[in-house]
Motif scaffolding. Structure first.
Motif, PDB file in Angstrom:
ATOM      1  N   ASP A   1      53.290  65.852  58.330  1.00 20.87           N
ATOM      2  CA  ASP A   1      52.826  67.139  57.833  1.00 20.87           C
ATOM      3  C   ASP A   1      51.606  66.969  56.946  1.00 20.87           C
ATOM      4  O   ASP A   1      51.259  65.884  56.530  1.00 20.87           O
ATOM      5  CB  ASP A   1      53.928  67.810  56.992  1.00 20.87           C
TER       6      ASP A   1
ATOM      7  N   ASN B   1      58.234  67.054  58.954  1.00 19.97           N
ATOM      8  CA  ASN B   1      58.000  68.317  59.667  1.00 19.97           C
ATOM      9  C   ASN B   1      58.406  69.528  58.827  1.00 19.97           C
ATOM     10  O   ASN B   1      59.202  70.373  59.242  1.00 19.97           O
ATOM     11  CB  ASN B   1      58.771  68.328  60.998  1.00 19.97           C
TER      12      ASN B   1
ATOM     13  N   LYS C   1      56.821  72.137  58.070  1.00 17.29           N
ATOM     14  CA  LYS C   1      56.417  73.438  58.598  1.00 17.29           C
ATOM     15  C   LYS C   1      57.440  74.020  59.563  1.00 17.29           C
ATOM     16  O   LYS C   1      57.512  75.237  59.737  1.00 17.29           O
ATOM     17  CB  LYS C   1      55.055  73.306  59.283  1.00 17.29           C
ATOM     18  N   SER C   2      58.227  73.157  60.199  1.00 22.40           N
ATOM     19  CA  SER C   2      59.225  73.652  61.146  1.00 22.40           C
ATOM     20  C   SER C   2      60.583  73.874  60.506  1.00 22.40           C
ATOM     21  O   SER C   2      61.515  74.339  61.170  1.00 22.40           O
ATOM     22  CB  SER C   2      59.376  72.659  62.313  1.00 22.40           C
TER      23      SER C   2
END
Length: 609
Positions: free
Chosen positions: A89, A42, A44-45
């Motif tokens: 991702d 993840n 992007k987070s």
């Protein structure tokens, strides 16, 4: 009365100073080699990753207008990608392409591309060697790596006895193994008739002016082939067997291109097919590397710096039978796909990948090693983790003509990057300079992203509903998962476990958990064979604990022989009924949520509150 109060105050001050001194001189945590958290997902987070990408974007924008000798942005084009094997991702974490303004504005007559992108083809140089070793492993594994190369190359078998009579003048080919060629440990000469051979690139008069003697054309050591015309197999071995060894086998890493030419001959002997065919059927086609080529592709696919047909750039020049050492062409998109396939074990069994991503030898540089044929950098993250945290980076670089290349793998994070460069005047160390820019931002961010993920997944309090419990936390300046307030049947296990492991009463007991890479999928309703409980849907993940007393003074600078980081020796050092005290098992449900933790020795499941 005042004097009595002052005495007490002085005593408290001394104790406080001693306490602070203990904190500042305490030994850092000593994790085992490998990741200290699970691989980050993840991206992007992750605030840390987003910040790193923003910083990289700003940095490369500034580099792309920097015409200093160190960068030469006006004449240097490049493409790079940072990639991940995370399933959560997009596989590309960061991508950047720069076309040199001098190239973009020129009247290109060599058929190459006008602007670079992730599919632009560059020459690889010695990065080709990864494809060569990968082909061998995919075709035949590594079972033959400790066998003598003479078993598969008859020309070397005939010459094997010469070293017994004259080891200074002859390579001990009977002692050179397949693996020693892949790991740069054969002791053989670097090239024959090609790179570095002055008689192939300068005339006799020039050589004499440079201080060399004139050579008679009948001299048997004078290469009659190499740069042009290429040596065929007979000519290659006829010349190679005239050349002195650099070292005895397995003495020290010594770079050889000839070793990879010989590896290709050996694999052809084993499989009965041309090496190019073996590579295409085992690597290029299975991975769909449509912009990767063993020999020169159409010029329309590539960037070809400089004027003319590409002769100066060496776009057209081929290495002949030495192609397996450095001839190939590829794009950053394909090199990234290659790197992901290695870390995912797409084409190899995982245990074979693990053996491949290990050192073959050390070098004289303390933080460097050599693999098959990796260059290995040992990156210290102590300033980030307050521990003996080492991240091993496996890389292979290349250079040929106007081209530079680099593939770098960071297996601890499941992340890597590919860098391809083209310039008529390459800056010194251009590929590794870009790697330094990427690594400076990425490694701290990857470590923080992995730590944050671990805290969100495993952090919290666990209890059996009675007098047994523990708390798991992470800290920004510590590696691994920390165990606090560990009580078993009313006993302080944090203290007891360190006593049992260390053999003395600790002042500052510490327990950190690290991933082992061991996990098992759980089928709903299945009965666990060890504890008889019905399992849930999800997985069972094993972690290893390191029990330490952080009051032990750090050895700074390091001692000659003594160490303050020998945790690998003490792993599974305490057992109860054959079960290790330092082994913990987490159970996760189908959504990835942690449900419980169990210590193997205590045989007690504590559920997450």
């Amino acid at each position: 009365m005042l004097s009595h109060f002052t005495t007490h105050l002085s005593l408290l001050s001394v104790l406080l100073l001693l306490f602070l001194a203990t904190l500042t001189t305490a030994a850092p945590n000593c994790p085992p080699l490998g990741p200290v958290f699970e691989k980050p997902r993840n991206f992007k987070s992750s605030a840390a990753i987003r910040s790193a990408i923003a910083n990289l974007t700003e940095t490369f924008r500034a580099r792309d207008v920097d015409n200093s000798a160190a960068v030469r942005a006006n004449i240097t084009s490049y493409s790079l990608e940072v990639f991940s094997i995370s399933n959560g991702d997009d596989q590309v974490v960061f991508s950047w392409d720069h076309t040199a303004p001098a190239h973009a504005s020129s009247n290109i007559t060599n058929g190459g591309v006008k602007r670079t992108d992730t599919d632009t083809v560059y020459r690889l140089g010695s990065l080709t060697k990864i494809f060569t070793v990968y082909t061998w492993l995919a075709q035949d594994g590594d079972a033959k790596w400790n066998e003598p190369i003479t078993k598969y190359v008859p020309e070397l078998a005939k010459a094997a006895d010469k070293a017994k009579e004259d080891p200074v003048g002859n390579v001990a080919w009977g002692e050179v193994t397949v693996g020693s060629l892949a790991g740069q440990l054969s002791g053989a000469v670097r090239d024959y008739g090609l790179m570095g051979e002055l008689t192939q690139t300068v005339d006799q008069n020039t050589a004499v002016q440079l201080g060399f003697p004139a050579l008679n054309s009948s001299d048997p050591t004078l290469p009659k082939c190499g740069v042009w015309p290429h040596c065929n197999r007979t000519e290659f071995f006829s010349g190679l067997l005239q050349v002195y060894p650099s070292y005895a086998p397995f003495t020290t890493p010594a770079y050889t291109n000839t070793g990879f030419q010989i590896l290709a001959y050996a694999l052809e002997s084993i499989k009965g097919k041309p090496f190019q065919q073996l590579m295409e059927e085992s690597i290029l086609r299975p991975l769909n590397l449509s912009h990767t080529f063993y020999s020169k592709p159409s010029s329309s696919l590539g960037i070809i710096p400089g004027p003319g047909s590409g002769a100066d750039a060496q776009w057209d020049y081929q290495l002949g039978d030495e192609n397996p050492a450095g001839n190939m062409y590829s794009s950053v998109r394909d090199i990234s796909a290659l790197g992901r396939s290695i870390m995912r074990s797409t084409l190899l069994p995982p245990v074979l990948t693990n053996r491949w991503l290990k050192p073959a030898a050390l070098t004289s540089e303390p933080n460097a090693g050599v693999g098959y044929p990796w260059g290995i950098r040992r990156i210290l993250l102590s300033s980030i983790t307050n521990g003996k945290r080492v991240v091993d980076a496996y890389n292979k670089a290349g250079r040929i003509g106007y081209y530079n290349s680099l593939l770098n793998l960071l297996p601890d994070y499941g992340v890597g990057f590919s860098v391809l460069i083209a310039s008529p005047n390459l800056p010194a160390n251009a590929n590794f300079n870009l790697a330094d820019v990427l690594g400076e931002q990425l490694l701290p961010a990857l470590e923080e992203a992995a730590r944050t993920q671990a805290q969100e997944t495993y952090g919290g309090t666990y209890s059996n509903g009675g007098n047994s419990s523990l708390k798991i936390t992470t800290q920004p300046d510590r590696p691994g998962l920390g165990i606090e307030n560990w009580v078993s049947n009313g006993t302080d296990m944090q203290y007891v476990s360190v006593v049992l492991a260390a053999g003395y009463s600790p002042v500052s007991p510490s327990i950190r958990l690290y991933p082992t890479g061991l996990e098992t999928a759980i089928i709903p309703g299945e009965v666990d064979r060890k504890n008889g409980r019905k399992a849930m849907n999800g997985k069972r993940v094993a972690y290893k604990a390191v029990f330490e007393d952080l009051n032990v003074p750090a050895r700074n600078p390091p001692s000659m022989f003594s160490t303050d980081c020998g945790s690998w020796v003490s792993l599974t050092g305490v057992t109860y009924g054959s079960m290790p005290l330092d082994q913990f098992f987490f159970e996760l449900d189908g959504s990835g949520r942690v449900v419980s933790v169990e210590n193997a020795a205590l045989r007690m499941v504590m559920r997450k509150e």
